[in-house]
Design a protein around this motif. Structure first.
Motif, mmCIF file in Angstrom:
data_model
loop_
_atom_site.group_PDB
_atom_site.id
_atom_site.type_symbol
_atom_site.label_atom_id
_atom_site.label_comp_id
_atom_site.label_asym_id
_atom_site.label_seq_id
_atom_site.Cartn_x
_atom_site.Cartn_y
_atom_site.Cartn_z
ATOM 1 N N PRO A 154 45.228 51.454 34.270
ATOM 2 C CA PRO A 154 45.676 50.065 34.500
ATOM 3 C C PRO A 154 45.156 49.429 35.789
ATOM 4 C CG PRO A 154 47.499 51.416 33.729
ATOM 5 C CD PRO A 154 46.353 52.349 34.012
ATOM 6 N N GLU A 155 45.061 50.199 36.861
ATOM 7 C CA GLU A 155 44.648 49.572 38.114
ATOM 8 C C GLU A 155 43.171 49.723 38.451
ATOM 9 O OE1 GLU A 155 46.309 51.290 42.019
ATOM 10 O OE2 GLU A 155 47.169 52.603 40.479
ATOM 11 N N LEU A 156 42.464 50.680 37.827
ATOM 12 C CA LEU A 156 41.072 50.903 38.228
ATOM 13 C C LEU A 156 40.036 50.617 37.144
ATOM 14 C CD1 LEU A 156 41.341 54.173 40.371
ATOM 15 C CD2 LEU A 156 41.373 51.779 41.118
ATOM 16 N N THR A 157 40.313 50.905 35.877
ATOM 17 C CA THR A 157 39.235 50.838 34.886
ATOM 18 C C THR A 157 39.561 50.074 33.603
ATOM 19 O OG1 THR A 157 39.852 52.943 33.866
ATOM 20 C CG2 THR A 157 38.311 53.044 35.728
ATOM 21 N N MET A 158 40.713 49.421 33.539
ATOM 22 C CA MET A 158 41.110 48.695 32.317
ATOM 23 C C MET A 158 40.111 47.576 32.016
ATOM 24 S SD MET A 158 43.502 48.323 29.927
ATOM 25 C CE MET A 158 45.128 48.782 30.490
ATOM 26 N N GLY A 159 39.360 47.743 30.947
ATOM 27 C CA GLY A 159 38.422 46.715 30.509
ATOM 28 C C GLY A 159 37.124 46.645 31.289
ATOM 29 N N THR A 160 36.964 47.493 32.306
ATOM 30 C CA THR A 160 35.724 47.461 33.098
ATOM 31 C C THR A 160 34.921 48.757 32.977
ATOM 32 O OG1 THR A 160 36.916 48.176 35.080
ATOM 33 C CG2 THR A 160 36.616 45.792 34.774
ATOM 34 N N THR A 161 35.485 49.751 32.325
ATOM 35 C CA THR A 161 34.730 50.987 32.135
ATOM 36 C C THR A 161 33.869 50.874 30.875
ATOM 37 O OG1 THR A 161 34.855 53.400 32.059
ATOM 38 C CG2 THR A 161 36.493 52.226 30.771
ATOM 39 N N LEU A 162 32.697 51.452 30.945
ATOM 40 C CA LEU A 162 31.809 51.500 29.787
ATOM 41 C C LEU A 162 31.773 52.904 29.193
ATOM 42 C CD1 LEU A 162 28.966 49.309 31.287
ATOM 43 C CD2 LEU A 162 30.766 48.617 29.687
ATOM 44 N N GLY A 163 32.483 53.843 29.822
ATOM 45 C CA GLY A 163 32.598 55.184 29.279
ATOM 46 C C GLY A 163 32.496 56.268 30.333
ATOM 47 N N ASN A 164 32.973 57.445 29.967
ATOM 48 C CA ASN A 164 32.845 58.627 30.817
ATOM 49 C C ASN A 164 31.449 59.204 30.650
ATOM 50 O OD1 ASN A 164 35.415 58.770 31.939
ATOM 51 N ND2 ASN A 164 36.233 59.942 30.237
ATOM 52 N N ARG B 240 43.024 43.694 34.598
ATOM 53 C CA ARG B 240 41.715 44.310 34.464
ATOM 54 C C ARG B 240 41.517 45.318 35.586
ATOM 55 N NH1 ARG B 240 38.286 43.334 38.510
ATOM 56 N NH2 ARG B 240 38.277 41.307 39.498
ATOM 57 N N GLY B 241 40.595 46.236 35.332
ATOM 58 C CA GLY B 241 40.221 47.194 36.353
ATOM 59 C C GLY B 241 39.244 46.571 37.328
ATOM 60 N N LEU B 242 38.672 47.416 38.147
ATOM 61 C CA LEU B 242 37.721 46.954 39.156
ATOM 62 C C LEU B 242 36.303 46.923 38.597
ATOM 63 C CD1 LEU B 242 38.991 49.054 42.211
ATOM 64 C CD2 LEU B 242 39.636 46.721 41.548
ATOM 65 N N TRP B 243 35.552 45.911 39.005
ATOM 66 C CA TRP B 243 34.130 45.883 38.703
ATOM 67 C C TRP B 243 33.445 46.902 39.598
ATOM 68 C CZ3 TRP B 243 33.708 43.405 34.411
ATOM 69 C CH2 TRP B 243 34.407 42.226 34.173
ATOM 70 N N PHE B 244 32.256 47.339 39.222
ATOM 71 C CA PHE B 244 31.496 48.305 40.013
ATOM 72 C C PHE B 244 31.438 47.898 41.492
ATOM 73 C CE2 PHE B 244 27.379 49.415 41.910
ATOM 74 C CZ PHE B 244 27.529 50.792 41.968
ATOM 75 N N GLU B 245 31.185 46.618 41.745
ATOM 76 C CA GLU B 245 31.043 46.135 43.121
ATOM 77 C C GLU B 245 32.317 46.290 43.939
ATOM 78 O OE1 GLU B 245 28.272 43.781 40.497
ATOM 79 O OE2 GLU B 245 30.352 44.430 40.375
ATOM 80 N N GLU B 246 33.459 46.337 43.279
ATOM 81 C CA GLU B 246 34.743 46.390 43.986
ATOM 82 C C GLU B 246 35.161 47.802 44.396
ATOM 83 O OE1 GLU B 246 37.361 42.804 42.286
ATOM 84 O OE2 GLU B 246 36.690 44.206 40.725
#
Length: 159
Positions: free
Chosen positions: A75-85, A4-10
């Motif tokens: 893969p390292e920053l936003t996989m599954g944690t992004t809600l969109g551009n 997974r990518g990073l959560w906003f807090e991370e």
């Protein structure tokens, strides 16, 4: 274990990432992308025409470069944690990309803030650099993304 990518807090402002993914650009990449997007510019498709241009050869469609470099971080920053551009603040192309160039990417987190309208997400500004095999910057772009906050029921990262 799920990647997974990073959560906003991370996300930390100033953090810099050199992504491991690389890709060599092929003639097929350029011709397919240019054709699929109906870009008829001869600078992408006509080798004979391009012999008379400042580059002397076909140039990769710049929107392909944006898409490719904009994906290397996933893969390292936003996989599954992004809600969109949410948008791109700038896109620059300091050097052209040609068939046979190998591209890589780096990302710097330039800013972040809480969402003013959503409690489940925050906004992160990413600066993506695309570099070729000679370490020339071929694209520099600042992207704004809506990133999910860590779910309240998540125990990930708990000590």
């Amino acid at each position: 274990m799920t990647m997974r990518g990073l959560w906003f807090e991370e996300f930390e402002v100033g953090a810099h990432y050199k992504h491991a993914l690389r890709r060599t650009i092929t003639e097929m990449d350029n011709v397919m992308f240019t054709s699929l997007t109906m870009n008829l510019a001869p600078i992408h498709l006509d080798e004979e025409y391009c012999k008379g241009t400042i580059h002397g050869q076909r140039v990769l469609n710049s929107l392909f470069t944006v898409a490719l470099i904009g994906a290397f971080h996933v893969p390292e920053l936003t996989m599954g944690t992004t809600l969109g551009n949410l948008g791109y603040d700038k896109i620059k192309f300091p050097h052209p990309v040609f068939h046979g160039d190998t591209l890589r990417a780096e990302t710097t987190i330039v800013d972040k803030r809480e969402s003013k309208t959503r409690d489940d997400s925050g906004i992160v500004w990413f600066e993506h650099l695309g570099l070729n095999q000679r370490d020339e910057v071929v694209v520099e772009m600042t992207r704004v993304g809506l990133m999910a906050r860590r779910p309240a029921d998540s125990n990930e990262g708990a000590a």
